[in-house]
Design a protein around this motif. Sequence first.
Motif, mmCIF file in Angstrom:
data_model
loop_
_atom_site.group_PDB
_atom_site.id
_atom_site.type_symbol
_atom_site.label_atom_id
_atom_site.label_comp_id
_atom_site.label_asym_id
_atom_site.label_seq_id
_atom_site.Cartn_x
_atom_site.Cartn_y
_atom_site.Cartn_z
ATOM 1 N N SER A 108 38.141 -73.825 -32.450
ATOM 2 C CA SER A 108 38.970 -72.741 -31.937
ATOM 3 C C SER A 108 38.912 -72.591 -30.427
ATOM 4 N N ASN A 110 39.379 -69.550 -27.473
ATOM 5 C CA ASN A 110 39.359 -68.103 -27.274
ATOM 6 C C ASN A 110 40.376 -67.633 -26.232
ATOM 7 N N GLY A 151 40.938 -67.993 -31.289
ATOM 8 C CA GLY A 151 39.854 -67.051 -31.509
ATOM 9 C C GLY A 151 40.095 -65.675 -30.930
ATOM 10 N N SER A 335 28.678 -64.675 -36.410
ATOM 11 C CA SER A 335 29.244 -65.213 -35.171
ATOM 12 C C SER A 335 28.269 -65.016 -34.012
ATOM 13 N N THR A 362 30.800 -68.668 -31.216
ATOM 14 C CA THR A 362 32.089 -68.079 -30.844
ATOM 15 C C THR A 362 32.299 -67.964 -29.331
ATOM 16 N N GLU A 363 31.344 -68.399 -28.544
ATOM 17 C CA GLU A 363 31.557 -68.599 -27.110
ATOM 18 C C GLU A 363 30.594 -69.659 -26.606
ATOM 19 N N HIS A 410 34.037 -71.928 -31.081
ATOM 20 C CA HIS A 410 35.143 -71.383 -30.288
ATOM 21 C C HIS A 410 34.844 -71.624 -28.809
ATOM 22 N N ARG A 413 37.408 -70.669 -22.451
ATOM 23 C CA ARG A 413 38.502 -69.951 -23.010
ATOM 24 C C ARG A 413 39.778 -70.741 -22.773
#
Length: 470
Positions: A108, A110, A151, A335, A362-363, A410, A413
């Motif tokens: 993913s 973000n 995301g 997450s 997730t980051e 994820h 960005r």
Amino acid sequence: MKYKLIILLGFLHLTVSLLAQSGQDSILVMAKKWSRDKNRNIVYSDWTAFKAMTVGRMGVDLPKPSALSRYGGNLSVPFNASGFFRIEKDNGKHWMVDPEGNAFIGISLNSVRKGSSPQHERVFAEKYGTDAKWMAGVKQDMKTAGFNMLGSWSDTAAIRGYNQSNTKDGIVYTTQLSLLSGFVQQQKKNDPSKKEWPTLAFLFDPGFENYCRAKCVANKNAANDPWLAGHFSDNELPFQNNLIKEFISFNDPGSAAFHLATNWVQTKALDTANLTKDQQENFSGYVASVYYRIVSAAIKQSDPNHLYMGSRLHSSAKNNPYLLKACEQYCDIISINYYGNWTPTAKDFNAWNSLSKPFMITEFYTKAEDSGLPNITGAGWLVKTQQQRGIFYQNFCLSLLAASNCVGWHWFRYQDNDPTDPKADPSNNDSNKGLVNNRYEVYLPLAEKMVELNRNAYGLRNLNQGQLKK
């Protein structure tokens, strides 16, 4: 000259072959680590060499990239179809499963939303003009880099609009509900006397549960959307803080959080001046269990079809065993936003692999000097080139693919920060974090490394863990 060139090419081929045969399965990348000093000023370390594994240096023959479903799932690993994304554990490995019943790894991107600076708005108008054209461009960018999902903090209205017109080739996405953070903002605005309350103290306000239910009901129309993977409830809540000290020190007899902390201390006969790490983590775990119970119930009541993907833990919260147990009880996916290490440590993986629920990073990201941006803000590593950003990506994700209960990652960005943006968040104002630059152009050297790993993710996960951890 031609003869010399042939000799040179032959020598290079021999060198590469010898490296492969001798087990040279990694390369060194020069990087600087971002941190803060004792005064909270941003500092970088000196340039240091870090080992990085890449797909091309693994020394294994990968199968042909898997045929994919319209959602991006692996057609060769079928499960029962439910019409929505769900979790399955098979032969010791956790998977997301797409609506048609195919094993799915959430790869993913973000924060896929339009930039708000004057420069962003001008370039957007020139290049796209409409959300529909922009989303078509985003879909192409996802294919270029091999992503299959969008995301947190992405433009859900634009995504849903695109999906309505592209039912056979839509975009998988998630939502960020910001339940506690939204409630805190509302309460501080309505009652200035609560301005100094700790964030997590608002969790025990009797109005929080009703706020969550109302916020989730407003999102109820998404409950039957097959392109929606799931919901995040918040981001980086401060569970890592000494919450006992925080709740007691603001000394408000009208706060349920204050009474909870004082009763907790009295019942357990704790010395608040000498709290151990375990005592602090135990209390934080209890607070987290209350949070996850409330928000998961509100989310599932309005939308029983989709995954609850947690609150994006960060800092030391991601290693608190009591807190992870609370996540395990109420979340479908745990997450974690991950910074500070080149890859997650063995200690991290041991803690996460011991859980009955899967996790997702997730980051994570790194930034490069060749972008021309200052690269001061944001916790990602600093490397020299876009290609090295891609090498970092491959190395980090290969470590995740070796974890039996990791179901995705994820990248943070979509777009670089714009240093000219007067309204930028202080943590997002001058750095090379994006897949695309401030002209909405993909960094191709980065994307080429990303897609090399992403398109092979299913085949790589089928390797044994020893091959991935070499």
